[in-house]
Design a protein around this motif. Structure first.
Motif, PDB file in Angstrom:
ATOM      1  N   GLU A  51      -6.293  -9.591  -3.279  1.00  0.00           N
ATOM      2  CA  GLU A  51      -7.020  -8.597  -3.831  1.00  0.00           C
ATOM      3  C   GLU A  51      -7.820  -8.288  -2.699  1.00  0.00           C
ATOM      4  O   GLU A  51      -8.264  -6.993  -2.452  1.00  0.00           O
ATOM      5  CB  GLU A  51      -8.203  -9.580  -4.873  1.00  0.00           C
ATOM      6  CG  GLU A  51      -6.950  -9.690  -6.233  1.00  0.00           C
ATOM      7  CD  GLU A  51      -7.874 -10.113  -7.299  1.00  0.00           C
ATOM      8  OE1 GLU A  51      -8.543 -11.103  -6.949  1.00  0.00           O
ATOM      9  OE2 GLU A  51      -7.547  -9.937  -8.403  1.00  0.00           O
ATOM     10  N   ARG A  52      -8.520  -9.299  -1.945  1.00  0.00           N
ATOM     11  CA  ARG A  52      -9.364  -8.642  -0.886  1.00  0.00           C
ATOM     12  C   ARG A  52      -8.657  -7.899   0.236  1.00  0.00           C
ATOM     13  O   ARG A  52      -9.318  -6.965   0.681  1.00  0.00           O
ATOM     14  CB  ARG A  52      -9.964 -10.328  -0.056  1.00  0.00           C
ATOM     15  CG  ARG A  52     -10.951  -9.979   0.896  1.00  0.00           C
ATOM     16  CD  ARG A  52     -11.523 -11.246   1.647  1.00  0.00           C
ATOM     17  NE  ARG A  52     -10.591 -11.639   2.601  1.00  0.00           N
ATOM     18  CZ  ARG A  52     -10.391 -11.125   3.765  1.00  0.00           C
ATOM     19  NH1 ARG A  52     -11.190 -10.017   4.118  1.00  0.00           N
ATOM     20  NH2 ARG A  52      -9.467 -11.434   4.617  1.00  0.00           N
ATOM     21  N   ASN A 102      -7.948  -4.525  -1.754  1.00  0.00           N
ATOM     22  CA  ASN A 102      -9.139  -4.292  -2.222  1.00  0.00           C
ATOM     23  C   ASN A 102      -8.927  -3.611  -3.593  1.00  0.00           C
ATOM     24  O   ASN A 102      -9.503  -2.518  -3.956  1.00  0.00           O
ATOM     25  CB  ASN A 102      -9.733  -3.016  -1.176  1.00  0.00           C
ATOM     26  CG  ASN A 102     -11.432  -2.691  -1.682  1.00  0.00           C
ATOM     27  OD1 ASN A 102     -11.881  -3.232  -1.980  1.00  0.00           O
ATOM     28  ND2 ASN A 102     -11.578  -1.614  -1.188  1.00  0.00           N
ATOM     29  N   LEU A 103      -8.086  -4.221  -4.432  1.00  0.00           N
ATOM     30  CA  LEU A 103      -8.130  -3.939  -5.703  1.00  0.00           C
ATOM     31  C   LEU A 103      -7.812  -5.155  -6.567  1.00  0.00           C
ATOM     32  O   LEU A 103      -7.598  -6.254  -6.134  1.00  0.00           O
ATOM     33  CB  LEU A 103      -6.865  -2.901  -6.181  1.00  0.00           C
ATOM     34  CG  LEU A 103      -5.724  -3.136  -5.195  1.00  0.00           C
ATOM     35  CD1 LEU A 103      -4.988  -4.048  -6.229  1.00  0.00           C
ATOM     36  CD2 LEU A 103      -5.014  -1.872  -5.383  1.00  0.00           C
ATOM     37  N   ASN A 131       0.693  -1.316   0.098  1.00  0.00           N
ATOM     38  CA  ASN A 131      -0.013   0.120  -0.057  1.00  0.00           C
ATOM     39  C   ASN A 131       0.820   1.359  -0.081  1.00  0.00           C
ATOM     40  O   ASN A 131       0.421   2.278  -0.652  1.00  0.00           O
ATOM     41  CB  ASN A 131      -1.160   0.043   1.298  1.00  0.00           C
ATOM     42  CG  ASN A 131      -2.296  -0.588   0.935  1.00  0.00           C
ATOM     43  OD1 ASN A 131      -2.673  -0.729  -0.144  1.00  0.00           O
ATOM     44  ND2 ASN A 131      -2.924  -1.281   1.758  1.00  0.00           N
TER      45      ASN A 131
END
Ligand code: AMP
Length: 392
Positions: free
Chosen positions: A78-79, A82-83, A43
């Motif tokens: 992905e979870r 969040n992408l 991130n």
């Protein structure tokens, strides 16, 4: 070593070596901690204008093996991010090159299991160079593999001018520094587990910095035997009796106090439900084996722990997986948590001690839980880890 905060990621591609070697239960991931631990670094790069090419191993494949494909991780990644994550079924080659060239800021590309190539574990130069050609910046956030001189953890680093430890690796390095370089005193090391042979060099290295050494678990019996005690059928490594005596002598020389158990819970077999009793550790009857520290020892160990300002814990005090012999490890876990809440710094590492702090619900009351078993042990032995050296 350049901190990640000093690197500009704007329009840059970062190759991030993570440790996604997670356990599965059937098709689902049974513990996602390692994926979770890598999220802040990914991130960070994305939020600072870069893109991420994420590489990892999974298991110990000898060749391509669908069961160990990183495709099994994609959905969970992905979870948590969040992408949408792009996945390529290889980690080098034209398809990977193409995917990395078209990668845009804000995107994440996950590559296939590095260990599908034997070159990874061999630390192969050509393989490392090819991996390095995918990105501008190299980040290592896989502390659990920094003690291995593999292509993606060590060889690769020299092909990058910009390289840095990820946020997780940075915390691991800082925590070890806190314990080994300038710890607040008194410093107490708590060591346990089955075998003394696997911990001798750690103890020897730790004697330079600690004030107290608490010894529990199966390894305590070799120490007790070395000083003339009678240990019945307890676990023991007679070939290490000399090492134990040496540790005792060196500790005396360095003014380190050693605390060994005085009483123990013994059982007539290695089982949860056989006959049990509490006895003096110096006089364990034949036919009985010590499987946990006794009540007086628990109290003594807890007192020493609560008076310490820096704590390092590796290895359980008994066979804590069995309910009859978990009380000693639970008492130590609680004492470390209490000391931490009063302001002490605590570092817990090694698979079984981490399992213990989780089992006894004190995980959130420890200053830092190391993600690297073997890597942490080698750091404590005083070794320079290849994956960390490569970043310097
Ligand atoms: P290690 O991997 O050396 O840290 O050892 C961890 C294991 O040591 C755990 O699975 C414990 O059940 C085991 N252990 C701890 N105390 C004892 C003991 N007194 N006798 C036998 N095994 C023990």
């Amino acid at each position: 070593m350049t901190p990640i905060k000093d690197i500009s990621f704007v329009n840059k591609k970062a190759l991030i070596r993570v440790d996604f070697n997670v356990p599965f239960n059937g098709d689902s991931i049974s513990d996602n901690s390692r994926i979770l631990a890598a999220i802040p670094t990914i991130n960070y790069v994305l939020e600072n204008g870069g893109s991420c090419i994420v590489i990892s191993h999974l298991g110990r494949p000898k060749k391509k093996d669908k069961k160990l494909s990183l495709l099994r991780i994609k959905h969970e990644l992905e979870r948590l991010l969040n992408l949408v994550v792009i996945f390529v079924e290889d980690c080098i080659g034209p398809e990977v090159k193409n995917a990395s060239e078209t990668l845009k800021p804000g995107q994440v590309l996950l590559l296939e299991n590095l260990r599908f190539y034997k070159e990874e574990v061999a630390g192969d130069e050509k393989f490392a160079k090819e991996l390095s050609s995918l990105a501008d910046i190299y980040i290592n956030d896989a502390y659990g593999t920094t003690h291995r001189a593999h292509a993606s953890t060590s060889t690769i680093a020299k092909y990058f001018t910009e390289k840095s430890p990820g946020l997780l690796l940075e915390k691991e390095i800082l925590s070890l520094k806190k314990v080994l370089e300038s710890p607040k005193k008194p410093v107490t090391a708590i060591v346990g587990g089955a075998k003394v042979s696997s911990k001798i060099s750690i103890i020897a290295n730790m004697l330079k910095v600690i004030d107290n050494l608490i010894i529990g678990g199966g390894m305590a019996y070799t120490f007790i035997l070395s000083s003339g005690g009678k240990i019945g059928d307890s676990i023991c490594e007679p070939e290490n009796l000399g090492d134990c005596q040496e540790i005792i002598d060196q500790a005396k020389e360095k003014n380190v106090k050693i605390f060994l158990p005085t009483d123990v819970i013994v059982s007539q077999s290695f089982s949860n439900n056989d006959k049990q009793k509490e006895v003096d550790i110096q006089n364990i009857p034949d036919g009985w084996q010590g499987l946990d520290i006794g009540t007086k020892t628990r109290k003594k160990f807890a007192d020493v722990i609560k008076q310490s300002k820096t704590l390092l814990w590796n290895g359980p005090m008994g066979v804590f997986e069995m309910s009859s012999f978990q009380n000693g490890t639970e008492a130590v876990a609680n004492a470390v948590a209490v000391a931490t809440q009063k302001g002490s710094f605590s570092l817990v590492g090694g698979g079984d001690s981490v399992a213990a702090v989780k089992k006894f619900n004190v995980k959130d009351k420890i200053s830092f839980i190391s993600t690297g078993g073997g890597a942490m042990l080698e750091s404590l032995e005083g070794k320079v880890l290849p994956g960390i050296k490569a970043l310097q």
